[in-house]
Motif scaffolding. Sequence first.
Motif, PDB file in Angstrom:
ATOM      1  N   THR A  57       0.827  -1.199   0.000  1.00  0.00           N
ATOM      2  CA  THR A  57       0.000   0.000   0.000  1.00  0.00           C
ATOM      3  C   THR A  57       0.864   1.252   0.000  1.00  0.00           C
ATOM      4  O   THR A  57       0.618   2.197  -0.764  1.00  0.00           O
ATOM      5  N   ILE A  60       2.343   2.011  -3.373  1.00  0.00           N
ATOM      6  CA  ILE A  60       1.363   2.610  -4.279  1.00  0.00           C
ATOM      7  C   ILE A  60       1.133   4.075  -3.917  1.00  0.00           C
ATOM      8  O   ILE A  60       1.040   4.938  -4.796  1.00  0.00           O
ATOM      9  N   ARG A  62       3.203   6.146  -2.608  1.00  0.00           N
ATOM     10  CA  ARG A  62       4.351   6.923  -3.110  1.00  0.00           C
ATOM     11  C   ARG A  62       4.343   6.997  -4.633  1.00  0.00           C
ATOM     12  O   ARG A  62       4.523   8.070  -5.211  1.00  0.00           O
ATOM     13  N   ARG A  63       4.169   5.863  -5.277  1.00  0.00           N
ATOM     14  CA  ARG A  63       4.216   5.802  -6.736  1.00  0.00           C
ATOM     15  C   ARG A  63       3.186   6.730  -7.385  1.00  0.00           C
ATOM     16  O   ARG A  63       3.470   7.434  -8.341  1.00  0.00           O
ATOM     17  N   ASP A  64       1.972   6.719  -6.838  1.00  0.00           N
ATOM     18  CA  ASP A  64       0.878   7.482  -7.430  1.00  0.00           C
ATOM     19  C   ASP A  64       0.712   8.869  -6.814  1.00  0.00           C
ATOM     20  O   ASP A  64      -0.226   9.582  -7.178  1.00  0.00           O
ATOM     21  N   ASP A  65       1.600   9.241  -5.894  1.00  0.00           N
ATOM     22  CA  ASP A  65       1.515  10.524  -5.185  1.00  0.00           C
ATOM     23  C   ASP A  65       0.086  10.756  -4.683  1.00  0.00           C
ATOM     24  O   ASP A  65      -0.558  11.760  -4.971  1.00  0.00           O
ATOM     25  N   VAL A  66      -0.408   9.774  -3.955  1.00  0.00           N
ATOM     26  CA  VAL A  66      -1.788   9.773  -3.485  1.00  0.00           C
ATOM     27  C   VAL A  66      -2.140  11.019  -2.667  1.00  0.00           C
ATOM     28  O   VAL A  66      -3.205  11.602  -2.882  1.00  0.00           O
ATOM     29  N   ARG A  69      -2.923  13.822  -5.131  1.00  0.00           N
ATOM     30  CA  ARG A  69      -4.126  13.523  -5.903  1.00  0.00           C
ATOM     31  C   ARG A  69      -5.381  13.667  -5.056  1.00  0.00           C
ATOM     32  O   ARG A  69      -6.386  14.235  -5.498  1.00  0.00           O
ATOM     33  N   ALA A 138      -7.556   6.437  -2.241  1.00  0.00           N
ATOM     34  CA  ALA A 138      -6.839   6.319  -3.508  1.00  0.00           C
ATOM     35  C   ALA A 138      -7.701   5.733  -4.618  1.00  0.00           C
ATOM     36  O   ALA A 138      -7.404   5.932  -5.792  1.00  0.00           O
ATOM     37  N   THR A 141     -11.930   8.587  -8.012  1.00  0.00           N
ATOM     38  CA  THR A 141     -11.515   9.170  -9.286  1.00  0.00           C
ATOM     39  C   THR A 141     -12.265  10.476  -9.526  1.00  0.00           C
ATOM     40  O   THR A 141     -13.208  10.808  -8.798  1.00  0.00           O
TER      41      THR A 141
END
Length: 162
Positions: A57, A60, A62-66, A69, A138, A141
């Motif tokens: 988790t 993800i 970090r990767r998606d800069d949650v 967003r 996360a 959308t």
Amino acid sequence: MTFHARTFCVRSREAIANGYALAAVTGADWLRRAASQVFVTGSFWAGAVAMAAAVATLKIVRRDDVPTRLGQLGQTLRDGLETRSHQFGLSIRQSGPVQMPTLLFEGDPDYRKGSAFCSAMLARGVYFHPKHNMFLCAAHTEADIAVALEAAEHGFATVAAL
């Protein structure tokens, strides 16, 4: 990730380990030092699955800069609610971080307006809480925010008719 696309209230434990039983305690160094002097035990301390879920988790996140967003989605939601409430001549208060929105109606001490608003939104498939903060996650959308704002129009119309 277990998620209903139009639900804006999730339990906080889902944020760190995606639904697995895991908690984290953070704080200042002096608090951690004090806590290290106390014997504490737990039921799931050897639970590797929850730890693996947390690691995945966090990757993800970090990767998606949650956080960024969710800030953007939350601001879109907040701005949309404000605009729509004014269209119906209603005064609302929004508080808390945009990722944890709280919406209250002015002059609504018994939450009658808030309950009517939330019931009308629920009839459109969107769950808001009438007197408590909610949580974006996360999985949300831009489309989810659009659906929520569309449902909010129905909710505000319902409140305006009271």
